[in-house]
Write a protein that holds these residues in place. Sequence first.
Motif, PDB file in Angstrom:
ATOM      1  N   TYR A  41       0.814  -1.217   0.000  1.00  0.00           N
ATOM      2  CA  TYR A  41       0.000   0.000   0.000  1.00  0.00           C
ATOM      3  C   TYR A  41       0.849   1.269   0.000  1.00  0.00           C
ATOM      4  O   TYR A  41       0.311   2.373  -0.104  1.00  0.00           O
ATOM      5  CB  TYR A  41      -0.918   0.005   1.226  1.00  0.00           C
ATOM      6  N   GLN A  42       2.157   1.145   0.147  1.00  0.00           N
ATOM      7  CA  GLN A  42       3.042   2.305   0.137  1.00  0.00           C
ATOM      8  C   GLN A  42       3.316   2.691  -1.321  1.00  0.00           C
ATOM      9  O   GLN A  42       3.993   1.978  -2.053  1.00  0.00           O
ATOM     10  CB  GLN A  42       4.330   1.968   0.878  1.00  0.00           C
ATOM     11  N   ARG A  43       2.798   3.837  -1.740  1.00  0.00           N
ATOM     12  CA  ARG A  43       2.851   4.201  -3.155  1.00  0.00           C
ATOM     13  C   ARG A  43       4.279   4.443  -3.647  1.00  0.00           C
ATOM     14  O   ARG A  43       4.544   4.369  -4.847  1.00  0.00           O
ATOM     15  CB  ARG A  43       1.992   5.438  -3.428  1.00  0.00           C
ATOM     16  N   ARG A  44       5.209   4.718  -2.759  1.00  0.00           N
ATOM     17  CA  ARG A  44       6.600   4.960  -3.166  1.00  0.00           C
ATOM     18  C   ARG A  44       7.414   3.685  -3.317  1.00  0.00           C
ATOM     19  O   ARG A  44       8.561   3.738  -3.741  1.00  0.00           O
ATOM     20  CB  ARG A  44       7.282   5.898  -2.158  1.00  0.00           C
ATOM     21  N   GLU A  47       6.844  -3.253  -5.974  1.00  0.00           N
ATOM     22  CA  GLU A  47       6.246  -4.476  -5.467  1.00  0.00           C
ATOM     23  C   GLU A  47       7.373  -5.453  -5.110  1.00  0.00           C
ATOM     24  O   GLU A  47       8.245  -5.735  -5.925  1.00  0.00           O
ATOM     25  CB  GLU A  47       5.317  -5.069  -6.534  1.00  0.00           C
ATOM     26  N   ARG A 106      -4.512   0.605   6.236  1.00  0.00           N
ATOM     27  CA  ARG A 106      -3.854   0.692   4.932  1.00  0.00           C
ATOM     28  C   ARG A 106      -4.121  -0.567   4.112  1.00  0.00           C
ATOM     29  O   ARG A 106      -4.289  -0.500   2.885  1.00  0.00           O
ATOM     30  CB  ARG A 106      -2.347   0.900   5.112  1.00  0.00           C
TER      31      ARG A 106
END
Length: 284
Positions: A41-44, A47, A106
């Motif tokens: 879920y951390q956009r920065r 994967e 999140r």
Amino acid sequence: MALKLGLFVNPSAGAYRDTLAMVEAAERGGLDLIGIQDHPYQRRFLETLMLIADLLARTERLSFFPDVANLPLRHPALLAKQAATLDVMSGGRFELGLGAGALWDRVATMGGPKRTPGEGVEALEEAMRIIRAGLDGEEETVNFDGRYYQLSGWEPGPPPAHRIGIWLGAYKARMLRLTGRLADGWIPSLGRMDADAMAEARKVIDASAEKAGRDPAEILSLTNVNGEVTDGERGEGLLDGPAEHWIETLGGLAEQLRLDAIILPAQSVAQVERLVGEVVPGLR
């Protein structure tokens, strides 16, 4: 066995080129493991399993593992398939770090479940049984009827290149007991738990293993550490200071806690070069 050494890598998309340089330094410097945190879920962040696949293809001897995989956003049957695939393609260089989950709000933003801590542990135990059945391949089909996961006629495969270890990030009593019953390794972070607390936690793991009829010595102890290699005086953190201080402190911790592996911080290319060139040879 000899103490294994590794790096804890941040999967930042903006630092991807630095990550490549740090992993190259680890490979060149003879390290054993690369652990990569997993927060989808951390956009920065990139994967994690895709990043591990990329790094496995660029290296020849390093092993990789998610440190630790976010189970609530990864179905255990598919996770077993991904783990086996990475292991086959790399010739046996993948291990599986698992966590029960955290930051549930999140997780929910990506459509994942919003569980209580207790439900997270229950779901993790179900998932471990599913993953182990899939990786071991003792049955042609796997059926499972649990509270959180249900499978009917799943055909696991391909078989991994080696027996993939399941390593748990565990801190509280219920998770520690689960580690003793089912896990192949335990990987807490020094800082979230100090050395004395880790020693006591290991006693809980060992007692649970013995109760389950397992040999506690078969459960690996690994730990993530943090700090900065500096010149001159020691800093505020446990490890902040010159290489000699790192070697003395980590050597003592390895003996005190019977550690099988230490995962060092990958803060920058320069820091990794110092760890590989100044700290690792002393620990070896």
